[in-house]
Design a protein around this motif. Sequence first.
Motif, PDB file in Angstrom:
ATOM      1  N   ASP A 148       0.843  -1.195   0.000  1.00 41.44           N
ATOM      2  CA  ASP A 148       0.000   0.000   0.000  1.00 41.44           C
ATOM      3  C   ASP A 148       0.884   1.254   0.000  1.00 41.44           C
ATOM      4  OD1 ASP A 148       0.566   0.931   2.544  1.00 41.44           O
ATOM      5  OD2 ASP A 148      -1.462   0.752   3.306  1.00 41.44           O
TER       6      ASP A 148
ATOM      7  N   LEU B 114      -6.560  11.059   1.599  1.00 44.77           N
ATOM      8  CA  LEU B 114      -5.909   9.883   2.207  1.00 44.77           C
ATOM      9  C   LEU B 114      -4.623   9.532   1.468  1.00 44.77           C
ATOM     10  CD1 LEU B 114      -8.602   7.227   3.121  1.00 44.77           C
ATOM     11  CD2 LEU B 114      -6.901   8.229   4.626  1.00 44.77           C
TER      12      LEU B 114
ATOM     13  N   MET C  47      -0.944   9.266   3.137  1.00 43.32           N
ATOM     14  CA  MET C  47      -0.269   7.964   3.108  1.00 43.32           C
ATOM     15  C   MET C  47       0.999   7.998   2.262  1.00 43.32           C
ATOM     16  SD  MET C  47      -3.576   5.422   2.992  1.00 43.32           S
ATOM     17  CE  MET C  47      -2.646   3.896   3.041  1.00 43.32           C
TER      18      MET C  47
ATOM     19  N   ARG D  66      -2.854   4.081   7.170  1.00 44.61           N
ATOM     20  CA  ARG D  66      -4.266   4.435   6.972  1.00 44.61           C
ATOM     21  C   ARG D  66      -4.927   4.841   8.295  1.00 44.61           C
ATOM     22  NH1 ARG D  66      -7.822   3.442   2.808  1.00 44.61           N
ATOM     23  NH2 ARG D  66      -6.130   2.429   1.695  1.00 44.61           N
TER      24      ARG D  66
ATOM     25  N   SER E  44      -3.683   8.150   9.450  1.00 39.96           N
ATOM     26  CA  SER E  44      -4.214   9.193   8.562  1.00 39.96           C
ATOM     27  C   SER E  44      -5.634   9.567   8.993  1.00 39.96           C
ATOM     28  CB  SER E  44      -4.237   8.713   7.106  1.00 39.96           C
ATOM     29  OG  SER E  44      -2.938   8.481   6.643  1.00 39.96           O
TER      30      SER E  44
END
Lengths: 254, 191
Positions: A73, B149, B153, B159, B162
Motif C-alpha cells: 500500500d 488519504l 499515506m 491508513r 491518517s
Amino acid sequence: MLEINNLNVKLKNSDKEILKDLSLLIKPGEVHAIMGPNGTGKSTLSKAIMGHYNYEVTSGKIKFMGEDISSLDVSDRAKKGIFLCMQDPTVIDGVSNSEFIRTAKSEIINEKVNLYTFIKDMESAMDDLSLNKNMLHRSLNKGFSGGEKKKNEILQLKVLKPKFIILDELDSGLDVDSLRIVCKNINDYLEENKDTSVLIITHYPRILEYIKPNYVHILNDGNIKYTGDMKLALEIEKNGYSMINEMIGNGVNE
Amino acid sequence: MSKILYILDNNEKKDYQYSIKEDTIIYHFSINSSSKVSINLDSENVELKYYYNNINYDNNQFNLEVNHLASNTKSYVFNHGVNVGSSKLNYFINGVVLKTSSGCICDQENQIINMSNGKSNISPNLLIDNYDVISNHSAYIGKFRDEVLFYLMSRGISRNESYRLLLNGFLINNDVEKERILPFIEEIKNI
C-alpha cells in the motif's frame, strides 16, 4: 534502485491501458527525466510507482531495492523510501503542517520525534527554502501560493529523507527565483545523499538545467520511445515532440 | 474580545436558548446526543461564531436556529459531524433574517462524514426576508476524499493514523481549550 519490467497500467473501472509494457531501470545516484506530450502517461507512471488507488497494475513488476512493491500500500512504499513530490499538492483543512510532517517523520523512523529537535530541524530547513515559519502552524497547503506548495513538498522531502524522489512537474506554478531555490535544495540533498535517485517528470527542459539528468526518456503512448541525454531535451525544446515521431519512424533507438 | 462559551453533550438530549448581546463564540461538542439550539442576535452589530462538532453512533439530530433580530448582525455557523456505523444523523440548520434586519451576514457550512453506511441528512435553510443581506450555505455528506488519504499515506502515514489526523482536524478547532473537552477528545479515539 528502481526496476520496472514490462509494466501495464490501467485506470480502475476502465479498460483503457495507459502504460503499455513500460520498462525502466534507475540505479542508485542516477537522475532520470521523463518527457513527453500531454496525455502520454507521465503522471500515471509516477502515481503507479507510488501506488495510487485510481490505477491498477494489470501485468509487469515494480521493484524497489530488489523487492517487488506492486502489492504494497501507499504508506508502505513511502516507508521504504519513495517520495512523490506532487504536481498539485492536496489541501487538507484542519490538519496543521507541523503535525502532518511530525507524524510522517515518526511513522517513517518508527519512533516518537522529539519536539525540540523537530522544530529546530524544521526551522533550519524552512530558512533554506525561504519559507515563512508561520506556515508550520497553518492547515496543510491551505491558502498556500503555488510556490509555497512546491516549497512545502521539498520541506517534507528534507525532513523525511527518502531514497528515491519523483518530481512530478515540479516547475509548474514556480517562478524563476523559487525554482532556483527549490532546485538548489534538491541538489544539496543529492550531494549529501549520493545514493538517492531521482525521476523527474516534466514537459519542459528548464528544470533539467538546474537538476542535471543522466538520462532523458521520451514517453509516448504509454511507453518509452526514445532515450538520450540532456541534448535530447534541448532538441525537443527546439523542434518539439514531432521530431521524436520522425526518429521512431526511422527505427532509431526504440 | 469575544465572549467564549463551551457546551459538551454526552449521550443526552438537551435544548439551549441564547440571547446574544455581545460578540460571542460558541464551541459545541456532542457525543451521541441530540440537541435543539435557538439563538437570538438581539443587539445591532453583534457577531456570532458557532462551531458544532459531533460524533454520532445511534439516531440523533441537531437543530440550530439563528435569528437575526437586529440590523448589522453577523452569524458564521460551522457544523461538523462524524456518523459512525449504520446510524442516522440529521441536521436542521436555519438562518433567519427578519425584514427589519438590514446589513446582516448569515453564513453556514455543514459537513457530515459517514464512516461506513450510515444515513445522514442536512437541511441548510436560509430564511431571508431582507434584500440587504450576505448569506451563504453549503452542505457536504460523504467520506473523507480518497485524494486526501493518498496524500497523507504517500508520506508514510498509515491508513489508521491518517484517519486519526483527519478526524482530529475535522472535529477539533485549533483555538479550543482542549482540557475543557477531554471526554470528546478521548471519544475520537474510539471512532
